[in-house]
Design a protein around this motif. Structure first.
Motif, PDB file in Angstrom:
ATOM      1  N   ALA A 192       0.973  -1.450   0.099  1.00  0.00           N
ATOM      2  CA  ALA A 192       0.063   0.007  -0.001  1.00  0.00           C
ATOM      3  C   ALA A 192       0.735   1.179  -0.018  1.00  0.00           C
ATOM      4  O   ALA A 192       0.343   2.453  -0.579  1.00  0.00           O
ATOM      5  CB  ALA A 192      -0.955   0.043   1.144  1.00  0.00           C
ATOM      6  N   ASP A 193       2.045   1.467   0.500  1.00  0.00           N
ATOM      7  CA  ASP A 193       2.836   2.292   0.875  1.00  0.00           C
ATOM      8  C   ASP A 193       3.089   3.197  -0.461  1.00  0.00           C
ATOM      9  O   ASP A 193       3.685   2.625  -1.373  1.00  0.00           O
ATOM     10  CB  ASP A 193       3.986   2.051   1.615  1.00  0.00           C
ATOM     11  N   SER A 194       3.383   4.503  -0.148  1.00  0.00           N
ATOM     12  CA  SER A 194       4.380   5.282  -1.165  1.00  0.00           C
ATOM     13  C   SER A 194       5.921   4.946  -0.885  1.00  0.00           C
ATOM     14  O   SER A 194       6.070   4.589   0.274  1.00  0.00           O
ATOM     15  CB  SER A 194       3.967   6.462  -0.680  1.00  0.00           C
ATOM     16  N   TRP A 195       6.750   5.370  -1.889  1.00  0.00           N
ATOM     17  CA  TRP A 195       8.090   4.966  -1.707  1.00  0.00           C
ATOM     18  C   TRP A 195       8.812   6.042  -0.716  1.00  0.00           C
ATOM     19  O   TRP A 195       8.582   7.305  -0.805  1.00  0.00           O
ATOM     20  CB  TRP A 195       8.617   4.939  -2.968  1.00  0.00           C
ATOM     21  N   THR A 207       1.048   1.059  10.037  1.00  0.00           N
ATOM     22  CA  THR A 207       0.179   1.445   9.142  1.00  0.00           C
ATOM     23  C   THR A 207       0.962   1.978   7.901  1.00  0.00           C
ATOM     24  O   THR A 207       2.217   2.018   7.856  1.00  0.00           O
ATOM     25  CB  THR A 207      -0.477   2.515   9.703  1.00  0.00           C
ATOM     26  N   ALA A 208       0.144   1.988   6.694  1.00  0.00           N
ATOM     27  CA  ALA A 208       0.867   2.461   5.313  1.00  0.00           C
ATOM     28  C   ALA A 208       1.413   3.772   5.752  1.00  0.00           C
ATOM     29  O   ALA A 208       0.787   4.714   6.339  1.00  0.00           O
ATOM     30  CB  ALA A 208      -0.067   2.310   4.456  1.00  0.00           C
ATOM     31  N   TRP A 209       2.409   4.132   4.896  1.00  0.00           N
ATOM     32  CA  TRP A 209       3.109   5.199   4.949  1.00  0.00           C
ATOM     33  C   TRP A 209       3.053   6.024   3.776  1.00  0.00           C
ATOM     34  O   TRP A 209       3.795   5.747   2.921  1.00  0.00           O
ATOM     35  CB  TRP A 209       4.497   5.226   5.370  1.00  0.00           C
ATOM     36  N   ASN A 210       1.895   6.969   3.603  1.00  0.00           N
ATOM     37  CA  ASN A 210       1.671   7.280   2.386  1.00  0.00           C
ATOM     38  C   ASN A 210       1.907   8.843   2.141  1.00  0.00           C
ATOM     39  O   ASN A 210       1.734   9.631   3.254  1.00  0.00           O
ATOM     40  CB  ASN A 210       0.121   6.971   1.983  1.00  0.00           C
ATOM     41  N   VAL A 211       2.107   9.296   0.972  1.00  0.00           N
ATOM     42  CA  VAL A 211       2.409  10.650   0.508  1.00  0.00           C
ATOM     43  C   VAL A 211       1.175  11.003  -0.544  1.00  0.00           C
ATOM     44  O   VAL A 211       1.339  10.422  -1.480  1.00  0.00           O
ATOM     45  CB  VAL A 211       3.599  11.062   0.335  1.00  0.00           C
ATOM     46  N   VAL A 212       0.404  12.033  -0.092  1.00  0.00           N
ATOM     47  CA  VAL A 212      -0.630  12.470  -1.263  1.00  0.00           C
ATOM     48  C   VAL A 212       0.033  12.754  -2.514  1.00  0.00           C
ATOM     49  O   VAL A 212       1.122  13.696  -2.451  1.00  0.00           O
ATOM     50  CB  VAL A 212      -1.343  13.429  -0.584  1.00  0.00           C
ATOM     51  N   GLY A 213      -0.224  12.392  -3.590  1.00  0.00           N
ATOM     52  CA  GLY A 213       0.298  12.818  -4.928  1.00  0.00           C
ATOM     53  C   GLY A 213       1.405  11.980  -5.420  1.00  0.00           C
ATOM     54  O   GLY A 213       2.093  12.455  -6.571  1.00  0.00           O
ATOM     55  N   ASP A 214       2.050  11.328  -4.628  1.00  0.00           N
ATOM     56  CA  ASP A 214       3.479  10.473  -4.847  1.00  0.00           C
ATOM     57  C   ASP A 214       3.058   9.262  -5.621  1.00  0.00           C
ATOM     58  O   ASP A 214       2.297   8.268  -5.079  1.00  0.00           O
ATOM     59  CB  ASP A 214       4.171  10.235  -3.684  1.00  0.00           C
ATOM     60  N   ARG A 216       5.168   6.860  -6.797  1.00  0.00           N
ATOM     61  CA  ARG A 216       5.988   5.581  -6.699  1.00  0.00           C
ATOM     62  C   ARG A 216       5.200   4.728  -5.455  1.00  0.00           C
ATOM     63  O   ARG A 216       5.114   5.452  -4.469  1.00  0.00           O
ATOM     64  CB  ARG A 216       7.373   6.503  -6.294  1.00  0.00           C
ATOM     65  N   ARG A 217       5.242   3.531  -5.774  1.00  0.00           N
ATOM     66  CA  ARG A 217       4.544   2.542  -4.923  1.00  0.00           C
ATOM     67  C   ARG A 217       5.727   1.442  -4.477  1.00  0.00           C
ATOM     68  O   ARG A 217       6.270   0.815  -5.563  1.00  0.00           O
ATOM     69  CB  ARG A 217       3.199   2.207  -5.350  1.00  0.00           C
ATOM     70  N   VAL A 218       5.691   0.945  -3.411  1.00  0.00           N
ATOM     71  CA  VAL A 218       6.551   0.109  -2.942  1.00  0.00           C
ATOM     72  C   VAL A 218       6.333  -1.268  -3.442  1.00  0.00           C
ATOM     73  O   VAL A 218       5.413  -1.671  -3.541  1.00  0.00           O
ATOM     74  CB  VAL A 218       6.610  -0.088  -1.346  1.00  0.00           C
ATOM     75  N   ILE A 219       7.174  -2.152  -3.672  1.00  0.00           N
ATOM     76  CA  ILE A 219       7.285  -3.586  -4.239  1.00  0.00           C
ATOM     77  C   ILE A 219       8.302  -4.378  -3.403  1.00  0.00           C
ATOM     78  O   ILE A 219       9.372  -3.713  -2.903  1.00  0.00           O
ATOM     79  CB  ILE A 219       7.511  -3.728  -5.623  1.00  0.00           C
ATOM     80  N   ARG A 220       7.744  -5.601  -2.755  1.00  0.00           N
ATOM     81  CA  ARG A 220       8.664  -6.413  -2.110  1.00  0.00           C
ATOM     82  C   ARG A 220       8.730  -7.888  -2.350  1.00  0.00           C
ATOM     83  O   ARG A 220       7.899  -8.098  -3.407  1.00  0.00           O
ATOM     84  CB  ARG A 220       7.816  -6.316  -0.446  1.00  0.00           C
ATOM     85  N   GLY A 221       9.748  -8.456  -2.082  1.00  0.00           N
ATOM     86  CA  GLY A 221       9.656  -9.831  -2.272  1.00  0.00           C
ATOM     87  C   GLY A 221      10.568 -10.548  -3.428  1.00  0.00           C
ATOM     88  O   GLY A 221      11.047 -11.630  -3.155  1.00  0.00           O
ATOM     89  N   GLY A 222      10.989  -9.778  -4.457  1.00  0.00           N
ATOM     90  CA  GLY A 222      11.828 -10.240  -5.468  1.00  0.00           C
ATOM     91  C   GLY A 222      10.773 -11.350  -6.339  1.00  0.00           C
ATOM     92  O   GLY A 222       9.883 -11.466  -5.929  1.00  0.00           O
TER      93      GLY A 222
END
Length: 263
Positions: A192-195, A207-214, A216-222
């Motif tokens: 869910a988080d912004s980068w 909780t998710a760390w989000n920035v309005v308008g950003d 860029r979204r986080v990916i995980r796991g490889g």
């Protein structure tokens, strides 16, 4: 009566919770979910990890106090086709869905919520890492190293091809201590988080760390085409929210745990 995951003998504060993990699903063709224990864990780089970088620092304590459930597997092609019937028609239904953007993943969660009456969402980055680690504090949930018997990835650290060069059906590899599959490798997963390029100022409650308008979204796991270092529990990267790729999928989460239907 709810299905319970097999008892797992392991010392530590998570031991009691690991013996009573509950699996449920809202319908046979919807994602299978695992209700996870809440608790506190250290998020970020592992001490002595030669592949750690500043995006994984500083390691910090996160306390998850709100119970939640996470998909046992990445959302499959078959499950996603319930939402978009013409998606990747050449793919087997048991494969993890790919070529879905972060925006598509959020839309699927909204659709799933409407279909079930349960509020589904993407996991926060902290929830994802908590689930991936499953009580471990090593680079991988299975220990200090990982092998092609543990996860789907392409090259070893010397650049030698050791993998299959394609996705595997979900559940092909063994589950971690929380009963979850493929959090290392196969496909990267949107959260869910912004980068953010590090953890200074990160929420301590998971909780998710989000920035309005950003965008860029986080990916995980490889993923299936990655090196082992990019499958580590703390590895993180980002893509634009509208980006599609053949190695990025997602799994769903929910904190709406009323009326659980036995798996």
């Amino acid at each position: 009566m709810m299905c319970e995951a097999p008892s797992i003998s392991r010392r530590g504060r998570h031991e009691e919770a690991l013996t009573s993990l509950i699996e449920f699903r809202d319908r046979d063709d919807f994602p299978l979910m695992v209700k996870l224990p809440v608790g506190e864990f250290i998020m970020g780089e592992n001490e002595g990890d030669k592949f750690a970088n500043d995006t994984e620092r500083p390691a910090h304590s996160v306390k998850l106090s709100v119970p939640f459930a996470l998909g046992k597997f990445s959302v499959t092609v078959g499950e996603y086709r319930r939402f978009k019937s013409d998606h990747s028609i050449q793919d087997a239904g048991s494969l993890p869905v790919v070529r879905v953007s972060w925006e598509d993943a959020v839309a699927y969660c909204s659709w799933l919520s409407e279909q079930t009456g349960r509020r589904y969402r993407l996991p926060s980055e902290a929830e994802w890492e908590f689930a991936c680690r499953a009580g471990s504090r090593t680079p991988f949930s299975c220990g200090d190293e990982i092998s092609p018997n543990d996860a789907n990835y392409f090259y070893d650290e010397d650049g030698t091809r050791v993998g299959l060069s394609h996705r595997t059906p979900v559940g092909h590899f063994s589950a971690n201590r929380f009963g979850l599959h493929d959090l290392h490798g196969n496909v990267c997963e949107w959260v869910a988080d912004s980068w953010h390029a590090g953890y200074i100022g990160a929420p301590a409650d998971g909780t998710a760390w989000n920035v309005v308008g950003d965008e860029r979204r986080v990916i995980r796991g490889g993923a299936w085409d990655y090196l082992p270092r990019l499958l580590r529990s703390c590895w993180r990267d980002w893509r634009l929210a509208n980006q599609l790729a053949d190695n990025i999928g997602f799994r769903v989460a929910t904190s709406d745990l009323k009326k659980l239907r036995a798996a």
